[in-house]
Design a protein around this motif. Structure first.
Motif, PDB file in Angstrom:
ATOM      1  N   VAL A  76       0.831  -1.201   0.000  1.00  9.70           N
ATOM      2  CA  VAL A  76       0.000   0.000   0.000  1.00  9.70           C
ATOM      3  C   VAL A  76       0.867   1.253   0.000  1.00  9.70           C
ATOM      4  O   VAL A  76       0.619   2.207  -0.744  1.00  9.70           O
ATOM      5  CB  VAL A  76      -0.958  -0.003   1.213  1.00  9.70           C
ATOM      6  N   ARG A  77       1.913   1.247   0.851  1.00  6.80           N
ATOM      7  CA  ARG A  77       2.805   2.415   0.913  1.00  6.80           C
ATOM      8  C   ARG A  77       3.475   2.667  -0.432  1.00  6.80           C
ATOM      9  O   ARG A  77       3.543   3.799  -0.910  1.00  6.80           O
ATOM     10  CB  ARG A  77       3.869   2.196   1.990  1.00  6.80           C
ATOM     11  N   SER A  78       3.977   1.593  -1.059  1.00  5.89           N
ATOM     12  CA  SER A  78       4.623   1.734  -2.364  1.00  5.89           C
ATOM     13  C   SER A  78       3.638   2.229  -3.418  1.00  5.89           C
ATOM     14  O   SER A  78       3.963   3.109  -4.220  1.00  5.89           O
ATOM     15  CB  SER A  78       5.222   0.390  -2.790  1.00  5.89           C
ATOM     16  N   GLY A  79       2.440   1.681  -3.393  1.00  5.92           N
ATOM     17  CA  GLY A  79       1.431   2.102  -4.367  1.00  5.92           C
ATOM     18  C   GLY A  79       1.031   3.547  -4.190  1.00  5.92           C
ATOM     19  O   GLY A  79       0.915   4.299  -5.160  1.00  5.92           O
ATOM     20  N   GLU A  84       1.163   9.214  -5.864  1.00  6.44           N
ATOM     21  CA  GLU A  84       1.443  10.603  -5.492  1.00  6.44           C
ATOM     22  C   GLU A  84       2.427  11.243  -6.462  1.00  6.44           C
ATOM     23  O   GLU A  84       2.220  12.377  -6.931  1.00  6.44           O
ATOM     24  CB  GLU A  84       2.017  10.644  -4.068  1.00  6.44           C
ATOM     25  N   GLN A  85       3.513  10.534  -6.756  1.00  5.71           N
ATOM     26  CA  GLN A  85       4.538  11.080  -7.648  1.00  5.71           C
ATOM     27  C   GLN A  85       3.983  11.332  -9.038  1.00  5.71           C
ATOM     28  O   GLN A  85       4.274  12.361  -9.659  1.00  5.71           O
ATOM     29  CB  GLN A  85       5.736  10.133  -7.706  1.00  5.71           C
ATOM     30  N   LYS A  86       3.187  10.397  -9.541  1.00  7.29           N
ATOM     31  CA  LYS A  86       2.639  10.570 -10.887  1.00  7.29           C
ATOM     32  C   LYS A  86       1.636  11.711 -10.926  1.00  7.29           C
ATOM     33  O   LYS A  86       1.621  12.511 -11.866  1.00  7.29           O
ATOM     34  CB  LYS A  86       1.983   9.268 -11.345  1.00  7.29           C
ATOM     35  N   LEU A  87       0.801  11.832  -9.897  1.00  4.88           N
ATOM     36  CA  LEU A  87      -0.163  12.931  -9.869  1.00  4.88           C
ATOM     37  C   LEU A  87       0.539  14.278  -9.765  1.00  4.88           C
ATOM     38  O   LEU A  87       0.114  15.261 -10.388  1.00  4.88           O
ATOM     39  CB  LEU A  87      -1.124  12.751  -8.687  1.00  4.88           C
ATOM     40  N   GLU A  88       1.623  14.332  -8.975  1.00  2.00           N
ATOM     41  CA  GLU A  88       2.380  15.578  -8.879  1.00  2.00           C
ATOM     42  C   GLU A  88       2.983  15.949 -10.216  1.00  2.00           C
ATOM     43  O   GLU A  88       3.019  17.116 -10.607  1.00  2.00           O
ATOM     44  CB  GLU A  88       3.482  15.438  -7.818  1.00  2.00           C
ATOM     45  N   THR A  89       3.466  14.935 -10.946  1.00  2.65           N
ATOM     46  CA  THR A  89       4.085  15.187 -12.247  1.00  2.65           C
ATOM     47  C   THR A  89       3.077  15.714 -13.253  1.00  2.65           C
ATOM     48  O   THR A  89       3.286  16.734 -13.917  1.00  2.65           O
ATOM     49  CB  THR A  89       4.729  13.903 -12.795  1.00  2.65           C
ATOM     50  N   ILE A  90       1.941  15.035 -13.386  1.00  5.36           N
ATOM     51  CA  ILE A  90       0.975  15.416 -14.416  1.00  5.36           C
ATOM     52  C   ILE A  90       0.198  16.668 -14.050  1.00  5.36           C
ATOM     53  O   ILE A  90      -0.335  17.364 -14.916  1.00  5.36           O
ATOM     54  CB  ILE A  90       0.000  14.264 -14.730  1.00  5.36           C
ATOM     55  N   SER A  91       0.145  16.992 -12.749  1.00  4.84           N
ATOM     56  CA  SER A  91      -0.588  18.189 -12.333  1.00  4.84           C
ATOM     57  C   SER A  91       0.301  19.415 -12.229  1.00  4.84           C
ATOM     58  O   SER A  91      -0.171  20.522 -12.005  1.00  4.84           O
ATOM     59  CB  SER A  91      -1.273  17.946 -10.982  1.00  4.84           C
ATOM     60  N   GLY A  92       1.620  19.192 -12.396  1.00  8.43           N
ATOM     61  CA  GLY A  92       2.551  20.325 -12.323  1.00  8.43           C
ATOM     62  C   GLY A  92       2.922  20.724 -10.913  1.00  8.43           C
ATOM     63  O   GLY A  92       3.543  21.765 -10.701  1.00  8.43           O
ATOM     64  N   HIS A  93       2.565  19.910  -9.910  1.00  6.57           N
ATOM     65  CA  HIS A  93       2.881  20.252  -8.525  1.00  6.57           C
ATOM     66  C   HIS A  93       4.131  19.558  -8.019  1.00  6.57           C
ATOM     67  O   HIS A  93       4.482  19.682  -6.850  1.00  6.57           O
ATOM     68  CB  HIS A  93       1.705  19.890  -7.616  1.00  6.57           C
ATOM     69  N   GLY A  94       4.800  18.799  -8.880  1.00  8.70           N
ATOM     70  CA  GLY A  94       5.993  18.068  -8.456  1.00  8.70           C
ATOM     71  C   GLY A  94       7.206  18.971  -8.352  1.00  8.70           C
ATOM     72  O   GLY A  94       7.129  20.193  -8.514  1.00  8.70           O
ATOM     73  N   ALA A  95       8.342  18.364  -8.086  1.00 15.59           N
ATOM     74  CA  ALA A  95       9.588  19.120  -7.953  1.00 15.59           C
ATOM     75  C   ALA A  95       9.935  19.814  -9.270  1.00 15.59           C
ATOM     76  O   ALA A  95       9.892  19.206 -10.336  1.00 15.59           O
ATOM     77  CB  ALA A  95      10.721  18.183  -7.555  1.00 15.59           C
ATOM     78  N   LYS A  96      10.252  21.087  -9.190  1.00 19.64           N
ATOM     79  CA  LYS A  96      10.600  21.874 -10.360  1.00 19.64           C
ATOM     80  C   LYS A  96      12.116  21.989 -10.459  1.00 19.64           C
ATOM     81  O   LYS A  96      12.775  22.429  -9.515  1.00 19.64           O
ATOM     82  CB  LYS A  96       9.987  23.270 -10.263  1.00 19.64           C
ATOM     83  N   TYR A  97      12.650  21.598 -11.586  1.00 17.96           N
ATOM     84  CA  TYR A  97      14.087  21.690 -11.807  1.00 17.96           C
ATOM     85  C   TYR A  97      14.383  22.859 -12.739  1.00 17.96           C
ATOM     86  O   TYR A  97      13.660  23.094 -13.707  1.00 17.96           O
ATOM     87  CB  TYR A  97      14.626  20.403 -12.429  1.00 17.96           C
ATOM     88  N   ILE A  98      15.459  23.573 -12.433  1.00 15.59           N
ATOM     89  CA  ILE A  98      15.980  24.574 -13.359  1.00 15.59           C
ATOM     90  C   ILE A  98      17.028  23.857 -14.203  1.00 15.59           C
ATOM     91  O   ILE A  98      18.000  23.316 -13.672  1.00 15.59           O
ATOM     92  CB  ILE A  98      16.617  25.763 -12.613  1.00 15.59           C
ATOM     93  N   THR A  99      16.826  23.832 -15.511  1.00 12.89           N
ATOM     94  CA  THR A  99      17.730  23.114 -16.401  1.00 12.89           C
ATOM     95  C   THR A  99      18.825  24.051 -16.903  1.00 12.89           C
ATOM     96  O   THR A  99      18.537  25.089 -17.490  1.00 12.89           O
ATOM     97  CB  THR A  99      16.966  22.526 -17.602  1.00 12.89           C
TER      98      THR A  99
END
Length: 310
Positions: A76-79, A84-99
């Motif tokens: 459950v924890r892994s799932g 969470e990580q995928k939702l943050e990525t697709i919603s734009g709320h994940g970690a922002k990197y300066i390239t």
């Protein structure tokens, strides 16, 4: 229909189980989920009945996961973490990197040794360094980059770093085992390391020697590297003398990994510039990196660097 819907009483039961297992406390889970402790206890009992096995052991000291509970909690924890990580990525709320895109030599010998200083001061800013063999236009994929352009180059979101200054460099070990060149013409008696980048115009040894007032007719490249970074690596390994660009050699010289065997340099009519995409002025993280980079390269703009023989 997902089989999971038949295997659990409700999706809420998974959240209740995860909170109770993480805290190993029904009371703490109740506080987190803003419900009563009896409702947590009831939900866990219902979940255990549905699973057909006990997930928690209850005793006077509290609750503990059974072997089945441990196994389920790990899944459950892994799932949850993956969702969470995928939702943050697709919603734009994940970690922002300066390239930050840079040549391999600047990436390896300027950014890599320096970035940890920046991270100590700005732990909230995340940076992705991209090594590239050609100049990249700052856009939605690249936030910041470095170019070499004519000294009068100017455009929005660009900053002058330093003049293009070029001089011979070698390792201290090479200089200890070879006679130090006293003049420009003495250089031809040494192993000269050559590079020829496909997408970036770099001064050759012949051009440099001629501009320094020497005779370049005897210079015959035997080995030529197609990436300046490889030439620098050969110099660091004590294989010979390379041309050094002040920008990429700055930290190597400061740390005495490379030395200048001859007090002669050429300043061209070009300069190094820092460029950022159009969002730079509105991005506080990007501005922090720009300010830090310009501050950290200030010694390259000191008059002493460009006052030697040219």
């Amino acid at each position: 229909m997902s089989k999971l819907r038949r295997l659990v009483p409700s999706t809420q039961s998974l959240f209740v189980f995860e909170a109770a297992a993480r805290h190993l406390s029904f009371k703490a889970a109740a506080l987190e989920l803003n419900v009563t402790q009896p409702s947590i206890s009831y939900a866990i009992k219902l979940f255990e009945k549905h699973c057909g096995t006990e997930l928690f052991e209850r005793d006077n000291r509290g609750v503990h996961l059974t072997e089945a509970g441990i196994q389920l909690y790990e899944e459950v924890r892994s799932g949850f973490r993956g969702i969470e990580q995928k939702l943050e990525t697709i919603s734009g709320h994940g970690a922002k990197y300066i390239t930050f895109a840079a040549s391999s030599s600047i990436a390896a010998h300027w950014l890599a040794p320096q970035l940890y200083h920046f991270q100590e001061e700005h732990p909230d800013v995340r940076i992705k360094v991209v090594s590239t063999d050609r100049d990249i236009e700052p856009d939605k994929e690249v936030d910041i980059t470095c170019w070499v352009r004519p000294r009068n180059f100017s455009r929005d979101n660009s900053w002058f770093i330093a003049d293009e200054v070029i001089f011979p460099v070698c390792s201290p070990g090479y200089l200890r085992s070879h006679a130090r060149p006293e003049t420009v013409n003495d250089l031809v008696k040494h192993k000269l390391l050559h590079s020829s980048d496909l997408y970036r115009k770099r001064m050759s040894w012949s051009e440099w020697v001629e501009l320094a007032g020497g005779d370049a007719t005897e210079i015959q490249p035997d080995i030529v590297f197609n990436d300046y970074q490889l030439t620098l690596q050969a110099a660091l390994a004590g294989e010979g003398i390379s041309l050094g660009w002040a920008m990429s050699a700055q930290q190597l010289l400061n740390n005495r990994l490379l030395v200048r065997p001859l007090d002669m340099q050429i300043r061209t009519d070009r300069a190094h510039f820092l460029l950022a995409n159009e969002r730079a002025t509105a991005n506080s993280s990007c501005k922090k990196i720009v300010d830090w980079f310009l501050s950290s390269t200030s010694e390259l703009r000191e008059p002493s660097l460009s006052s030697q023989s040219e």
